[in-house]
Design a protein around this motif. Sequence first.
Motif, PDB file in Angstrom:
ATOM      1  N   PRO A 103      17.671  -9.452 -17.577  1.00  0.00           N
ATOM      2  CA  PRO A 103      16.622 -10.676 -17.517  1.00  0.00           C
ATOM      3  C   PRO A 103      15.400 -10.006 -17.821  1.00  0.00           C
ATOM      4  CG  PRO A 103      17.425  -9.992 -15.420  1.00  0.00           C
ATOM      5  CD  PRO A 103      18.440  -9.296 -16.175  1.00  0.00           C
ATOM      6  N   CYS A 104      14.572 -10.833 -18.129  1.00  0.00           N
ATOM      7  CA  CYS A 104      13.214 -10.417 -18.216  1.00  0.00           C
ATOM      8  C   CYS A 104      12.680  -9.898 -16.923  1.00  0.00           C
ATOM      9  CB  CYS A 104      12.159 -11.702 -18.707  1.00  0.00           C
ATOM     10  SG  CYS A 104      10.507 -11.166 -18.868  1.00  0.00           S
ATOM     11  N   ALA A 105      12.845 -10.540 -15.936  1.00  0.00           N
ATOM     12  CA  ALA A 105      12.546 -10.296 -14.616  1.00  0.00           C
ATOM     13  C   ALA A 105      13.565 -10.562 -13.670  1.00  0.00           C
ATOM     14  CB  ALA A 105      11.435 -11.238 -14.074  1.00  0.00           C
ATOM     15  N   PHE A 127      20.969  -1.483 -17.711  1.00  0.00           N
ATOM     16  CA  PHE A 127      20.722  -2.786 -17.177  1.00  0.00           C
ATOM     17  C   PHE A 127      18.969  -2.822 -17.446  1.00  0.00           C
ATOM     18  CE2 PHE A 127      19.377  -5.828 -13.930  1.00  0.00           C
ATOM     19  CZ  PHE A 127      20.151  -7.008 -14.352  1.00  0.00           C
ATOM     20  N   ARG A 128      18.393  -3.842 -17.636  1.00  0.00           N
ATOM     21  CA  ARG A 128      16.859  -3.960 -17.559  1.00  0.00           C
ATOM     22  C   ARG A 128      16.694  -5.377 -16.657  1.00  0.00           C
ATOM     23  NH1 ARG A 128      12.872  -6.255 -21.245  1.00  0.00           N
ATOM     24  NH2 ARG A 128      12.351  -7.280 -19.371  1.00  0.00           N
ATOM     25  N   GLY A 129      15.394  -5.276 -16.021  1.00  0.00           N
ATOM     26  CA  GLY A 129      15.011  -6.216 -15.608  1.00  0.00           C
ATOM     27  C   GLY A 129      13.554  -5.770 -14.875  1.00  0.00           C
ATOM     28  N   PHE A 132       7.953  -5.592 -11.717  1.00  0.00           N
ATOM     29  CA  PHE A 132       6.481  -5.945 -12.001  1.00  0.00           C
ATOM     30  C   PHE A 132       6.291  -6.330 -13.315  1.00  0.00           C
ATOM     31  CE2 PHE A 132       7.345  -2.154  -9.144  1.00  0.00           C
ATOM     32  CZ  PHE A 132       6.293  -2.540  -8.017  1.00  0.00           C
ATOM     33  N   LYS A 133       5.703  -7.763 -13.380  1.00  0.00           N
ATOM     34  CA  LYS A 133       5.782  -8.252 -14.654  1.00  0.00           C
ATOM     35  C   LYS A 133       4.292  -8.361 -14.984  1.00  0.00           C
ATOM     36  CE  LYS A 133       8.164  -9.267 -16.634  1.00  0.00           C
ATOM     37  NZ  LYS A 133       9.102  -8.739 -17.561  1.00  0.00           N
ATOM     38  N   PRO A 134       3.879  -7.826 -15.997  1.00  0.00           N
ATOM     39  CA  PRO A 134       2.494  -7.951 -16.537  1.00  0.00           C
ATOM     40  C   PRO A 134       2.076  -9.233 -17.315  1.00  0.00           C
ATOM     41  CG  PRO A 134       3.680  -6.699 -18.105  1.00  0.00           C
ATOM     42  CD  PRO A 134       4.674  -7.195 -17.193  1.00  0.00           C
ATOM     43  N   SER A 273      13.975  -9.678 -28.599  1.00  0.00           N
ATOM     44  CA  SER A 273      13.939 -10.941 -27.820  1.00  0.00           C
ATOM     45  C   SER A 273      12.331 -11.089 -27.545  1.00  0.00           C
ATOM     46  CB  SER A 273      14.242 -10.393 -26.358  1.00  0.00           C
ATOM     47  OG  SER A 273      15.465 -10.253 -26.374  1.00  0.00           O
ATOM     48  N   HIS A 274      11.297 -10.021 -27.248  1.00  0.00           N
ATOM     49  CA  HIS A 274      10.039 -10.242 -27.381  1.00  0.00           C
ATOM     50  C   HIS A 274       9.631 -10.251 -28.889  1.00  0.00           C
ATOM     51  CE1 HIS A 274      10.456  -8.684 -23.236  1.00  0.00           C
ATOM     52  NE2 HIS A 274       9.766  -9.558 -23.033  1.00  0.00           N
ATOM     53  N   GLY A 275      10.509  -9.645 -29.750  1.00  0.00           N
ATOM     54  CA  GLY A 275      10.136  -9.454 -31.286  1.00  0.00           C
ATOM     55  C   GLY A 275      10.265 -10.903 -32.022  1.00  0.00           C
ATOM     56  N   VAL A 299      17.655  -6.231 -24.941  1.00  0.00           N
ATOM     57  CA  VAL A 299      17.904  -7.663 -25.246  1.00  0.00           C
ATOM     58  C   VAL A 299      17.650  -8.345 -23.914  1.00  0.00           C
ATOM     59  CG1 VAL A 299      19.454  -9.390 -25.981  1.00  0.00           C
ATOM     60  CG2 VAL A 299      19.368  -6.904 -27.064  1.00  0.00           C
ATOM     61  N   GLU A 300      17.035  -9.437 -23.795  1.00  0.00           N
ATOM     62  CA  GLU A 300      17.045 -10.386 -22.643  1.00  0.00           C
ATOM     63  C   GLU A 300      18.038 -11.354 -22.640  1.00  0.00           C
ATOM     64  OE1 GLU A 300      12.223  -9.840 -21.538  1.00  0.00           O
ATOM     65  OE2 GLU A 300      12.798 -11.608 -22.328  1.00  0.00           O
ATOM     66  N   VAL A 301      18.654 -11.387 -21.553  1.00  0.00           N
ATOM     67  CA  VAL A 301      20.006 -12.043 -21.137  1.00  0.00           C
ATOM     68  C   VAL A 301      19.837 -12.936 -20.011  1.00  0.00           C
ATOM     69  CG1 VAL A 301      22.485 -12.153 -20.980  1.00  0.00           C
ATOM     70  CG2 VAL A 301      21.249 -10.469 -22.514  1.00  0.00           C
ATOM     71  N   SER A 310      10.396 -16.281 -16.323  1.00  0.00           N
ATOM     72  CA  SER A 310       9.825 -15.907 -17.471  1.00  0.00           C
ATOM     73  C   SER A 310      10.740 -15.596 -18.716  1.00  0.00           C
ATOM     74  CB  SER A 310       8.987 -14.470 -17.141  1.00  0.00           C
ATOM     75  OG  SER A 310       9.951 -13.464 -16.919  1.00  0.00           O
ATOM     76  N   ASP A 311      10.140 -15.871 -19.761  1.00  0.00           N
ATOM     77  CA  ASP A 311      10.852 -15.580 -21.108  1.00  0.00           C
ATOM     78  C   ASP A 311      12.280 -16.113 -21.350  1.00  0.00           C
ATOM     79  OD1 ASP A 311       8.623 -14.285 -22.002  1.00  0.00           O
ATOM     80  OD2 ASP A 311       9.274 -12.250 -21.689  1.00  0.00           O
ATOM     81  N   GLY A 312      12.335 -17.452 -20.834  1.00  0.00           N
ATOM     82  CA  GLY A 312      13.673 -18.199 -20.871  1.00  0.00           C
ATOM     83  C   GLY A 312      13.947 -18.663 -22.445  1.00  0.00           C
ATOM     84  N   ASN A 313      12.816 -18.813 -23.050  1.00  0.00           N
ATOM     85  CA  ASN A 313      13.080 -19.382 -24.325  1.00  0.00           C
ATOM     86  C   ASN A 313      13.778 -18.046 -25.339  1.00  0.00           C
ATOM     87  OD1 ASN A 313      11.882 -21.583 -23.840  1.00  0.00           O
ATOM     88  ND2 ASN A 313       9.962 -21.171 -24.698  1.00  0.00           N
ATOM     89  N   GLN A 314      13.411 -16.903 -24.890  1.00  0.00           N
ATOM     90  CA  GLN A 314      14.121 -15.820 -25.675  1.00  0.00           C
ATOM     91  C   GLN A 314      15.470 -15.260 -25.261  1.00  0.00           C
ATOM     92  OE1 GLN A 314      10.336 -13.675 -25.722  1.00  0.00           O
ATOM     93  NE2 GLN A 314      11.219 -12.288 -24.416  1.00  0.00           N
ATOM     94  N   SER A 315      15.821 -15.792 -24.151  1.00  0.00           N
ATOM     95  CA  SER A 315      17.010 -14.962 -23.235  1.00  0.00           C
ATOM     96  C   SER A 315      18.324 -15.812 -24.110  1.00  0.00           C
ATOM     97  CB  SER A 315      16.848 -15.194 -21.946  1.00  0.00           C
ATOM     98  OG  SER A 315      15.534 -14.591 -21.439  1.00  0.00           O
TER      99      SER A 315
HETATM  100 MN    MN Z   1      10.059 -10.468 -21.143  1.00  0.00          MN
END
Ligand code: MN
Length: 346
Positions: A103-105, A127-129, A132-134, A273-275, A299-301, A310-315
């Motif tokens: 996930p993004c976060a 795994f990413r997540g 700390f979110k800017p 995803s952010h791209g 990739v955000e999932v 955060s970033d649900g639209n691109q997940s």
């Molecule tokens: Mn994100």
Amino acid sequence: MLVVMDAHASEAQVRAVCEKVESLGYRAHPIPGAQRTAIGITGNQGLVEVATLEEMSGVQEVIRVSKPYKLVSRDVKPDNTVIRFSGTEATIGGPDLAIIAGPCAVESREQAFAVAEQVHRAGAQFFRGGAFKPRTSPYAFQGMALEGLKILADIRQQFHMPVVTEAIDHESLEMVEEYADVIQIGARNMQNFSLLRRAGRSVRPILLKRGMAATLDEFLMAAEYVLSEGNYNVILCERGVRTFADHTRNTLDLSIVPAVQRLSHLPILVDPSHGTGKRDKVIPMSLAAVAAGAQGLVVEVHTDPDHALSDGNQSLFPEQFAQLVGEVQQISAVLRRNASRASGAR
Ligand code: MN
Ligand code: PEP
């Protein structure tokens, strides 16, 4: 400046050159290669006296590196950098695609574990997540901080996937390096030079995302900051840049993949995803990224993207991520087959 050692130079000869370089007030960066060891010299004291080094035993030649980036350059290290993670088969920069997903976060233990289970099953190696979110707004969810890092560490333990998470400042970097396997420096911090220097003193690999208005040279120079401090494990990541195009959140600049690979030995990944910022564009652009030669994807999932903090639209939904992995592996297999055919023909 680059000192190229003889193919048979001994360790003691390499050490003596490094000591000499340091005694002159510069920094020495020994870089073992397939054929021979090279020693990169950095520092801002002006030019090194070439003759002093040329006459040392084991030295083949001393070359001036004309490009502004030195240690990231293929002139200094012709072989690709491959980053390994102890206790796992996962690599970044080697022949296998590195797929980093999550996930993004990190939003809660349940959410992060649910996504981890799905992406692990689908074939992600990392795994990413974000803990700390800017965020653009100071009122938006800022991440779970230390609690999030602990959840990530538990995920690594349970699924044997190395974890990647972002540090946004010196304070968070101290915490991230304790819990994570790879420290992400985000697009907004790509030119935070003091943070880059601190990242350069970390023992963890750094995933450096391209700034949203950064040129290729600026991107490579940002990586150079990290290497110049002694951390040679930097992974570059294209994540889209700002343009006039408004059908996507950012414009994914895939042409930077071969451009980086020509100039640098560092691995380059692509974040579709952010791209793109749009879920329906993530699979096609992942395929394009792998076809262009990217060494992996970020990739955000999310299991419930409509309610993501955060970033649900691109997940992607987990099923879409599984489809993505299957499709990119097919492309990657074709490229590898072609590559081995091409090298066999040589
Ligand atoms: Mn994100
Ligand atoms: C992220 O990976 O969630 C992120 C914030 O990335 P970027 O720095 O590329 O915007």
